[in-house]
Design an enzyme around this catalytic site. Structure first.
Site, PDB file in Angstrom:
ATOM      1  N   GLU A 122     -12.727  -1.659   2.899  1.00 14.25           N
ATOM      2  CA  GLU A 122     -13.291  -1.355   4.230  1.00 14.25           C
ATOM      3  C   GLU A 122     -14.295  -0.195   4.180  1.00 14.25           C
ATOM      4  O   GLU A 122     -14.242   0.736   5.007  1.00 14.25           O
ATOM      5  CB  GLU A 122     -12.166  -1.050   5.229  1.00 14.25           C
ATOM      6  CG  GLU A 122     -11.253  -2.240   5.463  1.00 14.25           C
ATOM      7  CD  GLU A 122     -10.174  -2.017   6.520  1.00 14.25           C
ATOM      8  OE1 GLU A 122     -10.003  -0.884   6.997  1.00 14.25           O
ATOM      9  OE2 GLU A 122      -9.493  -3.007   6.874  1.00 14.25           O
TER      10      GLU A 122
ATOM     11  N   GLU B 243       0.849  -1.193   0.000  1.00 14.58           N
ATOM     12  CA  GLU B 243       0.000   0.000   0.000  1.00 14.58           C
ATOM     13  C   GLU B 243       0.882   1.239   0.000  1.00 14.58           C
ATOM     14  O   GLU B 243       2.002   1.227   0.543  1.00 14.58           O
ATOM     15  CB  GLU B 243      -0.885  -0.012   1.267  1.00 14.58           C
ATOM     16  CG  GLU B 243      -1.714   1.253   1.413  1.00 14.58           C
ATOM     17  CD  GLU B 243      -2.802   1.158   2.475  1.00 14.58           C
ATOM     18  OE1 GLU B 243      -2.828   0.172   3.236  1.00 14.58           O
ATOM     19  OE2 GLU B 243      -3.629   2.089   2.526  1.00 14.58           O
TER      20      GLU B 243
ATOM     21  N   GLU C  47      -6.401  -8.859   3.976  1.00 11.56           N
ATOM     22  CA  GLU C  47      -5.468  -8.178   4.895  1.00 11.56           C
ATOM     23  C   GLU C  47      -5.456  -8.974   6.186  1.00 11.56           C
ATOM     24  O   GLU C  47      -6.525  -9.214   6.764  1.00 11.56           O
ATOM     25  CB  GLU C  47      -5.916  -6.749   5.200  1.00 11.56           C
ATOM     26  CG  GLU C  47      -5.767  -5.791   4.041  1.00 11.56           C
ATOM     27  CD  GLU C  47      -6.065  -4.342   4.414  1.00 11.56           C
ATOM     28  OE1 GLU C  47      -5.878  -3.972   5.592  1.00 11.56           O
ATOM     29  OE2 GLU C  47      -6.494  -3.602   3.517  1.00 11.56           O
TER      30      GLU C  47
HETATM   31  O1  AHR Z   1      -2.901  -2.311   6.353  1.00 14.42           O
HETATM   32  C1  AHR Z   1      -3.137  -1.080   6.978  1.00 14.42           C
HETATM   33  C2  AHR Z   1      -4.578  -0.628   6.879  1.00 14.42           C
HETATM   34  O2  AHR Z   1      -5.393  -1.467   7.654  1.00 14.42           O
HETATM   35  C3  AHR Z   1      -5.215  -0.678   5.521  1.00 14.42           C
HETATM   36  O3  AHR Z   1      -4.941   0.453   4.775  1.00 14.42           O
HETATM   37  C4  AHR Z   1      -6.670  -0.756   5.834  1.00 14.42           C
HETATM   38  O4  AHR Z   1      -7.401  -1.428   4.854  1.00 14.42           O
HETATM   39  C5  AHR Z   1      -6.725  -1.460   7.178  1.00 14.42           C
HETATM   40  O5  AHR Z   1      -7.534  -0.797   8.067  1.00 14.42           O
END
Ligand code: AHR
Length: 482
Positions: free
Chosen positions: A171, A25, A280
Protein backbone atom coordinates in the site's frame (compact mmCIF):
# COMPACT_ATOMS: atom_id res chain seq x y z
CA UNK A 1 -37.56 -17.58 -10.70
CA UNK A 2 -34.55 -19.34 -9.20
CA UNK A 3 -32.69 -21.95 -11.18
CA UNK A 4 -29.18 -23.36 -11.52
CA UNK A 5 -28.09 -25.38 -14.52
CA UNK A 6 -24.80 -27.29 -14.33
CA UNK A 7 -22.99 -29.09 -17.10
CA UNK A 8 -20.37 -31.20 -15.29
CA UNK A 9 -18.89 -32.42 -18.56
CA UNK A 10 -17.94 -28.93 -19.70
CA UNK A 11 -14.87 -27.65 -17.88
CA UNK A 12 -14.52 -23.90 -18.41
CA UNK A 13 -11.31 -23.25 -16.50
CA UNK A 14 -9.02 -24.48 -13.76
CA UNK A 15 -9.48 -22.94 -10.32
CA UNK A 16 -6.23 -21.62 -8.88
CA UNK A 17 -5.71 -23.14 -5.44
CA UNK A 18 -4.09 -19.90 -4.26
CA UNK A 19 -7.47 -18.14 -4.05
CA UNK A 20 -7.91 -19.79 -0.64
CA UNK A 21 -4.83 -18.01 0.74
CA UNK A 22 -4.28 -16.26 4.08
CA UNK A 23 -2.20 -13.48 5.57
CA UNK A 24 -0.43 -13.07 8.92
CA UNK A 25 0.96 -9.73 10.04
CA UNK A 26 2.87 -8.54 13.09
CA UNK A 27 -0.23 -6.74 14.26
CA UNK A 28 -1.92 -7.02 17.64
CA UNK A 29 -2.25 -10.70 18.59
CA UNK A 30 -2.00 -12.20 15.13
CA UNK A 31 1.52 -13.60 15.51
CA UNK A 32 2.31 -13.22 19.23
CA UNK A 33 -0.56 -14.75 21.19
CA UNK A 34 -2.04 -16.07 17.97
CA UNK A 35 -0.04 -18.50 15.93
CA UNK A 36 3.02 -18.19 18.22
CA UNK A 37 2.94 -18.09 21.99
CA UNK A 38 6.10 -19.10 23.78
CA UNK A 39 5.57 -20.54 27.24
CA UNK A 40 1.91 -21.36 26.72
CA UNK A 41 0.84 -24.87 27.75
CA UNK A 42 -0.97 -24.95 24.39
CA UNK A 43 2.25 -24.38 22.42
CA UNK A 44 4.84 -26.84 21.19
CA UNK A 45 8.54 -26.57 22.00
CA UNK A 46 8.99 -24.14 19.09
CA UNK A 47 6.35 -21.77 20.43
CA UNK A 48 3.68 -22.58 17.82
CA UNK A 49 0.20 -22.79 19.30
CA UNK A 50 -0.82 -26.39 18.61
CA UNK A 51 -4.56 -25.71 18.71
CA UNK A 52 -4.17 -22.88 16.20
CA UNK A 53 -1.94 -24.98 13.99
CA UNK A 54 -4.55 -27.73 13.96
CA UNK A 55 -7.30 -25.29 12.96
CA UNK A 56 -5.05 -23.78 10.29
CA UNK A 57 -4.19 -27.21 8.90
CA UNK A 58 -7.91 -27.96 8.54
CA UNK A 59 -8.06 -25.16 5.95
CA UNK A 60 -5.18 -26.55 3.90
CA UNK A 61 -3.84 -23.01 3.49
CA UNK A 62 -2.18 -22.91 0.06
CA UNK A 63 -0.29 -19.60 0.43
CA UNK A 64 0.51 -17.48 3.48
CA UNK A 65 1.48 -13.80 3.10
CA UNK A 66 3.82 -12.25 5.73
CA UNK A 67 5.10 -10.08 7.55
CA UNK A 68 2.67 -7.26 6.59
CA UNK A 69 0.74 -5.25 5.68
CA UNK A 70 1.74 -1.89 7.04
CA UNK A 71 4.25 -3.59 9.32
CA UNK A 72 6.31 -4.63 6.29
CA UNK A 73 7.18 -1.01 5.55
CA UNK A 74 9.39 -0.70 8.63
CA UNK A 75 10.51 -4.28 9.11
CA UNK A 76 14.18 -5.14 8.92
CA UNK A 77 14.30 -8.87 8.38
CA UNK A 78 17.84 -9.26 9.74
CA UNK A 79 16.49 -8.34 13.19
CA UNK A 80 14.48 -11.56 13.09
CA UNK A 81 17.13 -14.21 12.48
CA UNK A 82 19.73 -15.92 14.66
CA UNK A 83 19.60 -16.79 18.35
CA UNK A 84 16.29 -15.48 19.68
CA UNK A 85 17.70 -13.98 22.85
CA UNK A 86 20.10 -11.88 20.84
CA UNK A 87 17.51 -10.43 18.49
CA UNK A 88 16.83 -6.72 19.00
CA UNK A 89 13.43 -5.47 20.06
CA UNK A 90 12.29 -2.53 17.89
CA UNK A 91 9.51 -0.02 17.94
CA UNK A 92 7.08 -0.70 15.08
CA UNK A 93 5.84 2.56 13.58
CA UNK A 94 2.95 0.97 11.70
CA UNK A 95 1.05 -0.32 14.72
CA UNK A 96 2.92 1.69 17.36
CA UNK A 97 4.05 -1.25 19.42
CA UNK A 98 7.20 -3.14 20.38
CA UNK A 99 8.31 -5.90 18.04
CA UNK A 100 10.41 -8.52 19.84
CA UNK A 101 11.53 -10.19 16.63
CA UNK A 102 11.23 -13.62 18.21
CA UNK A 103 9.18 -14.74 15.21
CA UNK A 104 11.21 -14.10 12.05
CA UNK A 105 11.97 -15.58 8.66
CA UNK A 106 13.06 -19.03 9.85
CA UNK A 107 10.03 -19.42 12.12
CA UNK A 108 7.72 -18.23 9.34
CA UNK A 109 9.17 -20.70 6.83
CA UNK A 110 8.94 -23.50 9.38
CA UNK A 111 5.29 -22.61 9.95
CA UNK A 112 4.59 -22.60 6.20
CA UNK A 113 6.26 -25.98 5.80
CA UNK A 114 4.29 -27.46 8.66
CA UNK A 115 0.92 -26.29 7.34
CA UNK A 116 1.82 -26.98 3.71
CA UNK A 117 1.54 -23.37 2.56
CA UNK A 118 3.57 -21.58 -0.11
CA UNK A 119 5.38 -18.62 1.52
CA UNK A 120 4.71 -15.12 0.17
CA UNK A 121 6.99 -12.42 1.58
CA UNK A 122 6.36 -8.70 1.29
CA UNK A 123 9.55 -6.60 1.29
CA UNK A 124 10.11 -3.27 3.02
CA UNK A 125 9.79 -0.32 0.65
CA UNK A 126 9.29 2.16 3.49
CA UNK A 127 12.48 2.21 5.58
CA UNK A 128 14.17 -0.61 3.66
CA UNK A 129 16.53 -0.64 0.70
CA UNK A 130 16.96 -2.65 -2.48
CA UNK A 131 20.11 -4.10 -0.98
CA UNK A 132 18.17 -5.31 2.04
CA UNK A 133 15.51 -6.94 -0.14
CA UNK A 134 18.18 -8.66 -2.23
CA UNK A 135 19.88 -9.99 0.90
CA UNK A 136 16.56 -11.35 2.13
CA UNK A 137 16.02 -13.14 -1.16
CA UNK A 138 19.58 -14.46 -1.06
CA UNK A 139 19.09 -15.70 2.52
CA UNK A 140 15.89 -17.49 1.54
CA UNK A 141 16.59 -18.87 -1.89
CA UNK A 142 20.34 -18.75 -2.46
CA UNK A 143 22.44 -21.86 -3.09
CA UNK A 144 25.87 -20.37 -3.76
CA UNK A 145 28.74 -19.94 -1.38
CA UNK A 146 27.76 -16.41 -0.32
CA UNK A 147 27.47 -14.60 2.98
CA UNK A 148 23.69 -14.69 3.43
CA UNK A 149 23.33 -18.24 2.15
CA UNK A 150 25.99 -19.34 4.61
CA UNK A 151 24.25 -17.42 7.36
CA UNK A 152 21.07 -19.39 6.70
CA UNK A 153 23.13 -22.59 6.78
CA UNK A 154 24.83 -21.48 9.98
CA UNK A 155 21.40 -21.15 11.57
CA UNK A 156 20.65 -24.74 10.63
CA UNK A 157 18.82 -24.42 7.35
CA UNK A 158 20.94 -26.15 4.75
CA UNK A 159 18.37 -26.28 1.98
CA UNK A 160 17.13 -23.13 0.24
CA UNK A 161 13.62 -22.07 1.20
CA UNK A 162 12.54 -21.52 -2.41
CA UNK A 163 10.23 -18.61 -1.63
CA UNK A 164 8.44 -18.05 -4.90
CA UNK A 165 6.18 -15.05 -4.24
CA UNK A 166 7.62 -11.64 -3.35
CA UNK A 167 5.53 -8.53 -2.75
CA UNK A 168 7.22 -5.27 -3.74
CA UNK A 169 6.00 -3.17 -0.82
CA UNK A 170 2.59 -2.74 0.72
CA UNK A 171 0.00 0.00 0.00
CA UNK A 172 2.79 2.46 -0.85
CA UNK A 173 0.19 4.97 -2.11
CA UNK A 174 -1.29 5.63 1.34
CA UNK A 175 -0.36 8.27 3.89
CA UNK A 176 -0.62 5.66 6.63
CA UNK A 177 2.29 3.80 5.04
CA UNK A 178 5.78 4.54 6.29
CA UNK A 179 7.46 6.55 3.51
CA UNK A 180 4.52 6.48 1.11
CA UNK A 181 5.12 7.60 -2.48
CA UNK A 182 3.44 8.94 -5.55
CA UNK A 183 2.78 6.73 -8.56
CA UNK A 184 5.90 7.81 -10.47
CA UNK A 185 8.16 7.20 -7.53
CA UNK A 186 6.64 3.84 -6.73
CA UNK A 187 6.52 2.61 -10.32
CA UNK A 188 10.22 3.31 -10.77
CA UNK A 189 11.25 1.74 -7.47
CA UNK A 190 9.03 -1.32 -8.01
CA UNK A 191 10.62 -1.80 -11.41
CA UNK A 192 14.13 -1.73 -9.93
CA UNK A 193 13.28 -4.11 -7.09
CA UNK A 194 11.47 -6.60 -9.31
CA UNK A 195 14.14 -6.44 -11.99
CA UNK A 196 17.14 -7.01 -9.74
CA UNK A 197 15.43 -9.53 -7.51
CA UNK A 198 14.69 -11.55 -10.63
CA UNK A 199 18.34 -11.33 -11.66
CA UNK A 200 19.24 -12.88 -8.32
CA UNK A 201 16.52 -15.53 -8.63
CA UNK A 202 14.76 -15.72 -12.01
CA UNK A 203 12.27 -18.28 -10.68
CA UNK A 204 10.46 -15.84 -8.38
CA UNK A 205 7.13 -14.13 -9.03
CA UNK A 206 6.77 -10.49 -8.05
CA UNK A 207 3.67 -8.60 -6.92
CA UNK A 208 3.48 -4.82 -7.37
CA UNK A 209 1.17 -2.56 -5.38
CA UNK A 210 -2.13 -1.65 -7.00
CA UNK A 211 -5.06 0.33 -5.63
CA UNK A 212 -8.33 2.06 -6.52
CA UNK A 213 -6.62 4.85 -8.45
CA UNK A 214 -6.48 3.95 -12.17
CA UNK A 215 -3.66 6.43 -12.80
CA UNK A 216 -1.52 4.78 -10.14
CA UNK A 217 -2.27 1.34 -11.56
CA UNK A 218 -1.52 2.30 -15.16
CA UNK A 219 1.73 3.97 -14.19
CA UNK A 220 2.82 0.90 -12.22
CA UNK A 221 1.82 -1.44 -15.03
CA UNK A 222 3.51 0.63 -17.72
CA UNK A 223 6.78 1.22 -15.89
CA UNK A 224 7.29 -1.92 -13.79
CA UNK A 225 5.17 -4.21 -15.98
CA UNK A 226 8.06 -5.96 -17.72
CA UNK A 227 9.29 -7.25 -14.34
CA UNK A 228 6.16 -7.98 -12.38
CA UNK A 229 3.77 -10.91 -12.50
CA UNK A 230 0.89 -9.62 -10.37
CA UNK A 231 -0.62 -6.33 -9.36
CA UNK A 232 -2.18 -6.35 -5.93
CA UNK A 233 -5.57 -5.08 -4.84
CA UNK A 234 -6.92 -4.72 -1.28
CA UNK A 235 -10.58 -4.67 -0.32
CA UNK A 236 -12.07 -4.03 3.11
CA UNK A 237 -15.78 -3.63 3.52
CA UNK A 238 -18.76 -4.17 5.79
CA UNK A 239 -21.16 -2.42 8.12
CA UNK A 240 -23.82 -3.34 10.65
CA UNK A 241 -26.26 -3.55 7.76
CA UNK A 242 -26.65 -7.03 6.31
CA UNK A 243 -27.25 -6.19 2.65
CA UNK A 244 -24.71 -3.37 2.69
CA UNK A 245 -22.16 -5.99 3.72
CA UNK A 246 -23.00 -8.95 1.50
CA UNK A 247 -23.77 -6.92 -1.62
CA UNK A 248 -20.20 -5.63 -1.71
CA UNK A 249 -19.11 -9.01 -3.05
CA UNK A 250 -20.33 -7.50 -6.34
CA UNK A 251 -18.59 -4.20 -5.73
CA UNK A 252 -15.38 -6.15 -5.29
CA UNK A 253 -16.13 -8.04 -8.49
CA UNK A 254 -16.67 -4.75 -10.36
CA UNK A 255 -13.38 -3.38 -9.02
CA UNK A 256 -11.45 -6.51 -10.02
CA UNK A 257 -12.92 -6.41 -13.51
CA UNK A 258 -12.01 -2.70 -13.72
CA UNK A 259 -8.43 -3.50 -12.78
CA UNK A 260 -8.35 -6.27 -15.36
CA UNK A 261 -9.45 -3.74 -18.01
CA UNK A 262 -6.56 -1.48 -17.04
CA UNK A 263 -4.14 -4.38 -17.27
CA UNK A 264 -5.39 -5.02 -20.79
CA UNK A 265 -5.00 -1.33 -21.67
CA UNK A 266 -1.45 -1.07 -20.33
CA UNK A 267 1.56 -1.19 -22.62
CA UNK A 268 2.81 -4.39 -21.05
CA UNK A 269 -0.31 -6.38 -21.92
CA UNK A 270 1.01 -7.09 -25.42
CA UNK A 271 4.03 -8.84 -24.00
CA UNK A 272 3.14 -10.36 -20.63
CA UNK A 273 0.07 -11.56 -18.83
CA UNK A 274 -0.12 -9.72 -15.54
CA UNK A 275 -2.67 -11.06 -13.09
CA UNK A 276 -4.28 -9.74 -9.96
CA UNK A 277 -3.32 -10.71 -6.41
CA UNK A 278 -6.19 -9.78 -4.08
CA UNK A 279 -3.72 -10.10 -1.26
CA UNK A 280 -5.82 -8.49 1.48
CA UNK A 281 -9.57 -8.75 1.77
CA UNK A 282 -12.08 -9.02 4.58
CA UNK A 283 -14.83 -7.30 6.52
CA UNK A 284 -13.34 -4.51 8.66
CA UNK A 285 -15.38 -1.64 10.02
CA UNK A 286 -15.28 -1.87 13.80
CA UNK A 287 -12.09 0.20 14.02
CA UNK A 288 -12.41 0.89 17.71
CA UNK A 289 -11.78 -2.72 18.64
CA UNK A 290 -8.45 -3.37 20.34
CA UNK A 291 -5.84 -4.97 18.04
CA UNK A 292 -8.39 -4.96 15.20
CA UNK A 293 -10.13 -7.97 16.76
CA UNK A 294 -13.33 -7.84 14.77
CA UNK A 295 -16.05 -10.01 16.28
CA UNK A 296 -17.20 -11.64 13.06
CA UNK A 297 -20.85 -12.44 12.51
CA UNK A 298 -22.66 -14.78 10.17
CA UNK A 299 -23.22 -11.93 7.69
CA UNK A 300 -19.43 -11.47 7.47
CA UNK A 301 -19.01 -15.20 6.89
CA UNK A 302 -21.55 -15.05 4.07
CA UNK A 303 -19.65 -12.16 2.52
CA UNK A 304 -16.57 -14.42 2.63
CA UNK A 305 -18.53 -17.25 1.01
CA UNK A 306 -19.62 -14.88 -1.75
CA UNK A 307 -16.05 -13.74 -2.34
CA UNK A 308 -14.75 -17.32 -2.54
CA UNK A 309 -17.50 -18.36 -4.96
CA UNK A 310 -16.75 -15.28 -7.08
CA UNK A 311 -13.02 -16.02 -7.04
CA UNK A 312 -13.60 -19.61 -8.06
CA UNK A 313 -15.23 -18.19 -11.17
CA UNK A 314 -12.57 -15.57 -11.92
CA UNK A 315 -9.35 -17.18 -10.73
CA UNK A 316 -7.93 -16.96 -14.25
CA UNK A 317 -7.83 -13.17 -13.65
CA UNK A 318 -7.26 -13.28 -9.88
CA UNK A 319 -5.25 -16.42 -9.15
CA UNK A 320 -4.05 -15.28 -5.71
CA UNK A 321 -6.14 -14.04 -2.80
CA UNK A 322 -5.28 -13.73 0.88
CA UNK A 323 -7.81 -13.23 3.61
CA UNK A 324 -6.66 -10.49 5.98
CA UNK A 325 -6.10 -12.06 8.38
CA UNK A 326 -5.76 -15.56 9.82
CA UNK A 327 -5.69 -15.14 13.61
CA UNK A 328 -7.04 -12.52 16.06
CA UNK A 329 -6.29 -9.29 14.12
CA UNK A 330 -9.21 -9.27 11.67
CA UNK A 331 -8.87 -12.94 12.45
CA UNK A 332 -10.69 -15.93 11.08
CA UNK A 333 -9.55 -17.69 14.27
CA UNK A 334 -9.90 -16.12 17.72
CA UNK A 335 -7.60 -17.27 20.52
CA UNK A 336 -7.60 -16.92 24.29
CA UNK A 337 -4.85 -18.15 26.58
CA UNK A 338 -6.81 -21.37 27.18
CA UNK A 339 -8.22 -22.15 23.76
CA UNK A 340 -9.79 -20.77 20.64
CA UNK A 341 -12.96 -20.51 18.63
CA UNK A 342 -13.56 -20.36 14.90
CA UNK A 343 -15.42 -17.39 13.45
CA UNK A 344 -18.01 -17.46 10.63
CA UNK A 345 -15.27 -16.22 8.27
CA UNK A 346 -13.22 -19.32 9.12
CA UNK A 347 -16.32 -21.43 8.49
CA UNK A 348 -16.62 -19.95 5.00
CA UNK A 349 -13.13 -21.22 4.20
CA UNK A 350 -13.80 -24.56 5.87
CA UNK A 351 -16.83 -24.96 3.62
CA UNK A 352 -15.49 -23.72 0.31
CA UNK A 353 -11.78 -24.51 0.44
CA UNK A 354 -12.44 -28.05 1.64
CA UNK A 355 -15.49 -28.80 -0.48
CA UNK A 356 -14.58 -27.74 -3.98
CA UNK A 357 -12.90 -29.18 -7.05
CA UNK A 358 -9.94 -28.04 -9.11
CA UNK A 359 -11.90 -27.41 -12.30
CA UNK A 360 -14.79 -25.04 -12.83
CA UNK A 361 -17.66 -26.32 -14.96
CA UNK A 362 -20.32 -24.53 -16.96
CA UNK A 363 -23.12 -23.13 -14.80
CA UNK A 364 -26.09 -20.86 -15.53
CA UNK A 365 -27.94 -19.11 -12.75
CA UNK A 366 -31.33 -17.42 -12.77
CA UNK A 367 -32.10 -15.36 -9.72
CA UNK A 368 -34.18 -12.50 -8.40
CA UNK A 369 -32.17 -9.40 -7.67
CA UNK A 370 -32.20 -6.23 -5.59
CA UNK A 371 -30.75 -2.72 -5.80
CA UNK A 372 -28.75 -1.09 -3.05
CA UNK A 373 -27.24 2.32 -2.29
CA UNK A 374 -24.55 1.88 0.33
CA UNK A 375 -21.40 3.44 1.68
CA UNK A 376 -17.90 2.01 1.86
CA UNK A 377 -16.62 2.11 5.39
CA UNK A 378 -13.03 3.16 4.74
CA UNK A 379 -13.29 5.77 2.06
CA UNK A 380 -16.85 6.76 3.06
CA UNK A 381 -17.57 6.74 -0.65
CA UNK A 382 -21.14 5.91 -1.56
CA UNK A 383 -21.76 2.99 -3.88
CA UNK A 384 -24.74 2.01 -5.96
CA UNK A 385 -25.31 -1.54 -7.04
CA UNK A 386 -28.12 -2.58 -9.34
CA UNK A 387 -29.45 -6.09 -9.99
CA UNK A 388 -27.54 -7.69 -7.17
CA UNK A 389 -28.31 -11.42 -7.16
CA UNK A 390 -30.05 -13.01 -4.17
CA UNK A 391 -28.39 -16.30 -4.95
CA UNK A 392 -25.05 -17.09 -6.52
CA UNK A 393 -23.44 -20.41 -7.38
CA UNK A 394 -20.35 -22.11 -8.74
CA UNK A 395 -19.85 -25.71 -9.74
CA UNK A 396 -16.48 -27.45 -9.69
CA UNK A 397 -15.27 -30.97 -10.28
CA UNK A 398 -12.33 -32.91 -8.89
CA UNK A 399 -9.34 -33.58 -11.17
CA UNK A 400 -10.52 -37.14 -11.85
CA UNK A 401 -14.02 -35.81 -12.53
CA UNK A 402 -15.54 -38.17 -9.99
CA UNK A 403 -16.81 -35.54 -7.58
CA UNK A 404 -19.06 -32.59 -8.33
CA UNK A 405 -19.38 -29.70 -5.90
CA UNK A 406 -22.24 -27.28 -6.33
CA UNK A 407 -21.84 -24.24 -4.07
CA UNK A 408 -24.90 -22.03 -3.64
CA UNK A 409 -25.03 -18.95 -1.45
CA UNK A 410 -28.49 -17.69 -0.56
CA UNK A 411 -28.09 -14.07 0.53
CA UNK A 412 -31.82 -13.62 0.95
CA UNK A 413 -32.36 -12.72 4.58
CA UNK A 414 -36.13 -12.81 4.67
CA UNK A 415 -36.91 -16.17 3.04
CA UNK A 416 -35.69 -19.58 2.10
CA UNK A 417 -35.32 -19.91 -1.65
CA UNK A 418 -36.56 -22.84 -3.68
CA UNK A 419 -34.19 -23.47 -6.59
CA UNK A 420 -34.79 -25.68 -9.56
CA UNK A 421 -31.50 -27.48 -10.24
CA UNK A 422 -30.52 -29.22 -13.47
CA UNK A 423 -27.33 -31.30 -13.58
CA UNK A 424 -26.71 -32.61 -17.05
CA UNK A 425 -26.27 -36.38 -17.19
CA UNK A 426 -26.66 -36.94 -13.44
CA UNK A 427 -28.38 -40.12 -12.31
CA UNK A 428 -30.46 -40.29 -9.12
CA UNK A 429 -28.20 -40.30 -6.09
CA UNK A 430 -27.95 -39.51 -2.42
CA UNK A 431 -25.58 -36.59 -1.98
CA UNK A 432 -24.19 -34.68 0.99
CA UNK A 433 -25.25 -31.08 1.50
CA UNK A 434 -22.97 -29.05 3.79
CA UNK A 435 -24.85 -26.00 5.03
CA UNK A 436 -23.24 -23.00 6.72
CA UNK A 437 -25.75 -20.92 8.64
CA UNK A 438 -26.89 -19.82 12.09
CA UNK A 439 -29.87 -18.46 14.01
CA UNK A 440 -29.64 -14.93 12.60
CA UNK A 441 -27.38 -12.82 10.43
CA UNK A 442 -25.67 -11.23 13.44
CA UNK A 443 -24.98 -14.57 15.14
CA UNK A 444 -21.42 -15.07 16.35
CA UNK A 445 -19.33 -17.81 17.87
CA UNK A 446 -17.53 -17.36 21.18
CA UNK A 447 -15.46 -19.35 23.67
CA UNK A 448 -18.62 -20.35 25.54
CA UNK A 449 -20.71 -20.95 22.42
CA UNK A 450 -18.30 -22.01 19.66
CA UNK A 451 -20.83 -23.55 17.29
CA UNK A 452 -23.64 -21.02 16.99
CA UNK A 453 -22.60 -20.47 13.39
CA UNK A 454 -21.58 -23.81 11.99
CA UNK A 455 -21.63 -26.21 9.07
CA UNK A 456 -24.12 -29.05 9.27
CA UNK A 457 -24.17 -31.94 6.86
CA UNK A 458 -27.39 -33.49 5.61
CA UNK A 459 -28.20 -36.10 3.00
CA UNK A 460 -30.31 -35.09 0.04
CA UNK A 461 -31.63 -36.75 -3.10
CA UNK A 462 -30.23 -35.37 -6.34
CA UNK A 463 -30.65 -36.21 -10.01
CA UNK A 464 -30.63 -34.59 -13.41
CA UNK A 465 -33.56 -32.40 -12.33
CA UNK A 466 -34.56 -31.65 -8.74
CA UNK A 467 -35.54 -28.77 -6.50
CA UNK A 468 -33.76 -27.80 -3.34
CA UNK A 469 -34.76 -25.24 -0.75
CA UNK A 470 -31.87 -23.18 0.52
CA UNK A 471 -32.22 -21.71 3.99
CA UNK A 472 -32.24 -17.93 4.32
CA UNK A 473 -28.76 -16.38 4.84
CA UNK A 474 -26.89 -19.59 4.20
CA UNK A 475 -24.23 -21.11 2.00
CA UNK A 476 -24.51 -24.73 0.90
CA UNK A 477 -22.19 -27.08 -0.93
CA UNK A 478 -23.86 -30.11 -2.46
CA UNK A 479 -21.17 -32.74 -2.89
CA UNK A 480 -22.00 -35.52 -5.33
CA UNK A 481 -20.01 -38.66 -6.16
CA UNK A 482 -20.50 -39.17 -9.87
O1 AHR B 1 -4.78 -5.93 7.44
C1 AHR B 1 -4.64 -4.74 8.17
C2 AHR B 1 -3.98 -3.63 7.38
O2 AHR B 1 -4.84 -3.21 6.35
C3 AHR B 1 -2.72 -3.98 6.65
O3 AHR B 1 -1.60 -3.88 7.46
C4 AHR B 1 -2.66 -2.95 5.57
O4 AHR B 1 -1.99 -3.39 4.43
C5 AHR B 1 -4.12 -2.62 5.29
O5 AHR B 1 -4.34 -1.26 5.27
Amino acid sequence: MYSVMVNPGKITKAVSRYIYGHFIEHLGRCIYGGIYEEGSPLSDERGFRKDVMEAVKELKVPILRWPGGNFASNYHWEDGIGPKDQRPARFDLAWRSVETNRFGTDEYIEYCREIGAEPYICVNLGTGTLDEALRWLEYCNGEENTYYVNLRRKYGHMEPYGVKFWGIGNEMYGEWQVNHMNADEYAKIAKEYAKWMKVLDPSIKTVAVGCDDPEWNLRVLDVSGPHIDYISYHFYTGSEDYYETVSTVYLLKERLLGLKKLIDMSRVSQKRQIKIALDEWNVWYRVAEEGLEEPYELKDGLFACGVLITLQKMSDIVPIANLAQLVNALGAIHTESDGLYLTPVYKAFELLANHSGQNLVETHIETETYDIDGRMFFTKTPFELRDVPYIDASATVSVDGKKLYLAVVNYKKEDAVKVSITIKGMGEKIARAYVLSGPDVHARNSMDHPNVVDIVCEQIKVGSQFTHTFKPFSCTVIEIER
